[in-house]
Design a protein around this motif. Structure first.
Motif, mmCIF file in Angstrom:
data_model
loop_
_atom_site.group_PDB
_atom_site.id
_atom_site.type_symbol
_atom_site.label_atom_id
_atom_site.label_comp_id
_atom_site.label_asym_id
_atom_site.label_seq_id
_atom_site.Cartn_x
_atom_site.Cartn_y
_atom_site.Cartn_z
ATOM 1 N N ILE A 173 0.859 -1.185 0.000
ATOM 2 C CA ILE A 173 0.000 0.000 0.000
ATOM 3 C C ILE A 173 0.896 1.236 0.000
ATOM 4 O O ILE A 173 1.793 1.368 0.833
ATOM 5 C CB ILE A 173 -0.934 0.013 1.232
ATOM 6 N N ALA A 174 0.655 2.124 -0.962
ATOM 7 C CA ALA A 174 1.429 3.367 -1.077
ATOM 8 C C ALA A 174 0.997 4.347 0.009
ATOM 9 O O ALA A 174 -0.051 4.175 0.647
ATOM 10 C CB ALA A 174 1.207 3.986 -2.449
ATOM 11 N N ASN A 175 1.787 5.397 0.199
ATOM 12 C CA ASN A 175 1.472 6.429 1.191
ATOM 13 C C ASN A 175 0.105 7.062 0.965
ATOM 14 O O ASN A 175 -0.550 7.497 1.910
ATOM 15 C CB ASN A 175 2.543 7.514 1.207
ATOM 16 N N ASP A 176 -0.325 7.141 -0.293
ATOM 17 C CA ASP A 176 -1.630 7.746 -0.589
ATOM 18 C C ASP A 176 -2.779 6.743 -0.491
ATOM 19 O O ASP A 176 -3.907 7.055 -0.831
ATOM 20 C CB ASP A 176 -1.613 8.416 -1.962
ATOM 21 N N GLY A 177 -2.487 5.500 -0.048
ATOM 22 C CA GLY A 177 -3.521 4.494 0.151
ATOM 23 C C GLY A 177 -3.767 3.584 -1.038
ATOM 24 O O GLY A 177 -4.511 2.612 -0.943
ATOM 25 N N ARG A 178 -3.156 3.890 -2.177
ATOM 26 C CA ARG A 178 -3.337 3.049 -3.363
ATOM 27 C C ARG A 178 -2.557 1.744 -3.218
ATOM 28 O O ARG A 178 -1.472 1.720 -2.667
ATOM 29 C CB ARG A 178 -2.851 3.753 -4.628
ATOM 30 N N GLU A 179 -3.123 0.682 -3.786
ATOM 31 C CA GLU A 179 -2.408 -0.595 -3.813
ATOM 32 C C GLU A 179 -1.350 -0.549 -4.912
ATOM 33 O O GLU A 179 -1.606 -0.063 -6.009
ATOM 34 C CB GLU A 179 -3.383 -1.743 -4.081
ATOM 35 N N ARG A 180 -0.169 -1.048 -4.587
ATOM 36 C CA ARG A 180 0.921 -1.154 -5.564
ATOM 37 C C ARG A 180 1.201 -2.627 -5.791
ATOM 38 O O ARG A 180 1.321 -3.388 -4.841
ATOM 39 C CB ARG A 180 2.197 -0.505 -5.038
ATOM 40 N N LYS A 181 1.330 -2.981 -7.069
ATOM 41 C CA LYS A 181 1.697 -4.348 -7.427
ATOM 42 C C LYS A 181 2.977 -4.279 -8.236
ATOM 43 O O LYS A 181 3.062 -3.529 -9.205
ATOM 44 C CB LYS A 181 0.583 -5.017 -8.219
ATOM 45 N N ASN A 182 3.955 -5.053 -7.797
ATOM 46 C CA ASN A 182 5.251 -5.062 -8.470
ATOM 47 C C ASN A 182 5.673 -6.488 -8.772
ATOM 48 O O ASN A 182 5.449 -7.393 -7.967
ATOM 49 C CB ASN A 182 6.321 -4.424 -7.577
ATOM 50 N N LYS A 183 6.310 -6.664 -9.924
ATOM 51 C CA LYS A 183 6.948 -7.928 -10.255
ATOM 52 C C LYS A 183 8.402 -7.796 -9.840
ATOM 53 O O LYS A 183 9.085 -6.836 -10.226
ATOM 54 C CB LYS A 183 6.851 -8.219 -11.753
ATOM 55 N N VAL A 184 8.877 -8.737 -9.036
ATOM 56 C CA VAL A 184 10.247 -8.713 -8.534
ATOM 57 C C VAL A 184 10.906 -10.063 -8.765
ATOM 58 O O VAL A 184 10.226 -11.087 -8.901
ATOM 59 C CB VAL A 184 10.316 -8.347 -7.028
ATOM 60 N N CYS A 185 12.216 -10.064 -8.786
ATOM 61 C CA CYS A 185 12.965 -11.316 -8.857
ATOM 62 C C CYS A 185 12.909 -11.967 -7.475
ATOM 63 O O CYS A 185 13.239 -11.314 -6.481
ATOM 64 C CB CYS A 185 14.415 -11.060 -9.252
ATOM 65 N N PRO A 186 12.521 -13.241 -7.386
ATOM 66 C CA PRO A 186 12.450 -13.885 -6.075
ATOM 67 C C PRO A 186 13.826 -14.106 -5.441
ATOM 68 O O PRO A 186 13.917 -14.254 -4.222
ATOM 69 C CB PRO A 186 11.746 -15.215 -6.353
ATOM 70 N N ALA A 187 14.887 -14.087 -6.232
ATOM 71 C CA ALA A 187 16.236 -14.323 -5.695
ATOM 72 C C ALA A 187 16.907 -13.031 -5.245
ATOM 73 O O ALA A 187 17.282 -12.883 -4.086
ATOM 74 C CB ALA A 187 17.100 -15.042 -6.734
ATOM 75 N N CYS A 188 17.047 -12.052 -6.155
ATOM 76 C CA CYS A 188 17.768 -10.816 -5.811
ATOM 77 C C CYS A 188 16.828 -9.701 -5.352
ATOM 78 O O CYS A 188 17.282 -8.650 -4.927
ATOM 79 C CB CYS A 188 18.642 -10.355 -6.966
ATOM 80 N N GLU A 189 15.525 -9.918 -5.482
ATOM 81 C CA GLU A 189 14.477 -8.998 -5.045
ATOM 82 C C GLU A 189 14.486 -7.646 -5.759
ATOM 83 O O GLU A 189 13.945 -6.670 -5.260
ATOM 84 C CB GLU A 189 14.490 -8.822 -3.529
ATOM 85 N N VAL A 190 15.084 -7.588 -6.930
ATOM 86 C CA VAL A 190 15.052 -6.368 -7.731
ATOM 87 C C VAL A 190 13.654 -6.205 -8.318
ATOM 88 O O VAL A 190 13.065 -7.158 -8.827
ATOM 89 C CB VAL A 190 16.112 -6.429 -8.862
ATOM 90 N N ARG A 191 13.132 -4.971 -8.205
ATOM 91 C CA ARG A 191 11.825 -4.682 -8.787
ATOM 92 C C ARG A 191 12.004 -4.523 -10.287
ATOM 93 O O ARG A 191 12.763 -3.664 -10.755
ATOM 94 C CB ARG A 191 11.236 -3.417 -8.173
ATOM 95 N N LEU A 192 11.303 -5.345 -11.039
ATOM 96 C CA LEU A 192 11.407 -5.344 -12.497
ATOM 97 C C LEU A 192 10.466 -4.318 -13.124
ATOM 98 O O LEU A 192 10.870 -3.518 -13.943
ATOM 99 C CB LEU A 192 11.084 -6.743 -13.033
ATOM 100 N N TRP A 193 9.207 -4.398 -12.732
ATOM 101 C CA TRP A 193 8.206 -3.454 -13.214
ATOM 102 C C TRP A 193 7.025 -3.459 -12.258
ATOM 103 O O TRP A 193 6.833 -4.386 -11.488
ATOM 104 C CB TRP A 193 7.745 -3.752 -14.634
ATOM 105 N N SER A 194 6.266 -2.382 -12.310
ATOM 106 C CA SER A 194 5.038 -2.322 -11.530
ATOM 107 C C SER A 194 3.862 -2.488 -12.477
ATOM 108 O O SER A 194 3.974 -2.245 -13.684
ATOM 109 C CB SER A 194 4.947 -1.021 -10.741
ATOM 110 N N GLU A 195 2.750 -2.922 -11.906
ATOM 111 C CA GLU A 195 1.525 -3.138 -12.667
ATOM 112 C C GLU A 195 0.410 -2.336 -11.994
ATOM 113 O O GLU A 195 -0.209 -2.810 -11.043
ATOM 114 C CB GLU A 195 1.194 -4.628 -12.725
ATOM 115 N N PRO A 196 0.197 -1.088 -12.453
ATOM 116 C CA PRO A 196 -0.818 -0.242 -11.814
ATOM 117 C C PRO A 196 -2.190 -0.907 -11.802
ATOM 118 O O PRO A 196 -2.657 -1.395 -12.831
ATOM 119 C CB PRO A 196 -0.831 1.016 -12.692
#
Length: 159
Positions: free
Chosen positions: A65-88
């Motif tokens: 949940i973002a500071n403004d209350g919106r839900e954030r969805k992100n695709k991340v690498c399960p190993a290095c945990e780098v955020r690849l992209w977000s899906e609004p």
């Protein structure tokens, strides 16, 4: 060189490809983006979600949940945990890719900087780039600016 553009996470477990040209690319200097990036700004490349193709590995979907209350969805690498992209959540056809993950990242230049009122005082803005104190009233302006820049550079990039 036009699309496709190959990319990878930090550890290489996730390999992906962007199969279409970006919709826009801009830099955000808001304090949330500074915290998320751990730096002066966060680059956001809008792409069509269906133009992202995972070639190897399985990104993990992380929701917050973002500071403004919106839900954030992100695709991340399960190993290095780098955020690849977000899906609004409110834009199901859009993904916001982190362009530094592309092998050709240096070939892309942001067309605008937003939330410049929060920019770190030592940051120097490039000449000729559009600056917004906060964000544009109409986000499609960022798309229009990208198209203008792409027309000036027929290969779609500012190199």
């Amino acid at each position: 060189m036009p699309s496709p553009y190959a990319g990878t996470c930090m550890c290489g477990q996730i390999q992906f490809r962007l199969n279409a040209e970006p919709i826009t690319l801009y830099a955000c200097h808001c304090t949330d983006c500074q915290r998320r990036s751990g730096g002066a700004l966060l680059l956001s490349m809008w792409v069509h979600r269906d133009s992202l193709e995972v070639l190897d590995g399985t990104p993990k979907l992380v929701s917050s949940i973002a500071n403004d209350g919106r839900e954030r969805k992100n695709k991340v690498c399960p190993a290095c945990e780098v955020r690849l992209w977000s899906e609004p959540v409110n834009r199901p056809k859009l993904a916001i890719l982190r362009p530094g993950l592309l092998h050709q990242a240096k070939d892309f230049t942001p067309i605008a900087h937003q939330f410049v009122r929060s920019a770190l005082p030592w940051f120097v803005f490039p000449e000729g780039v559009k600056l917004y104190e906060t964000s544009p009233e109409d986000p499609t302006e960022l798309v229009r600016l990208w198209r203008q820049a792409s027309a000036a550079h027929p290969d779609g990039r500012d190199t």
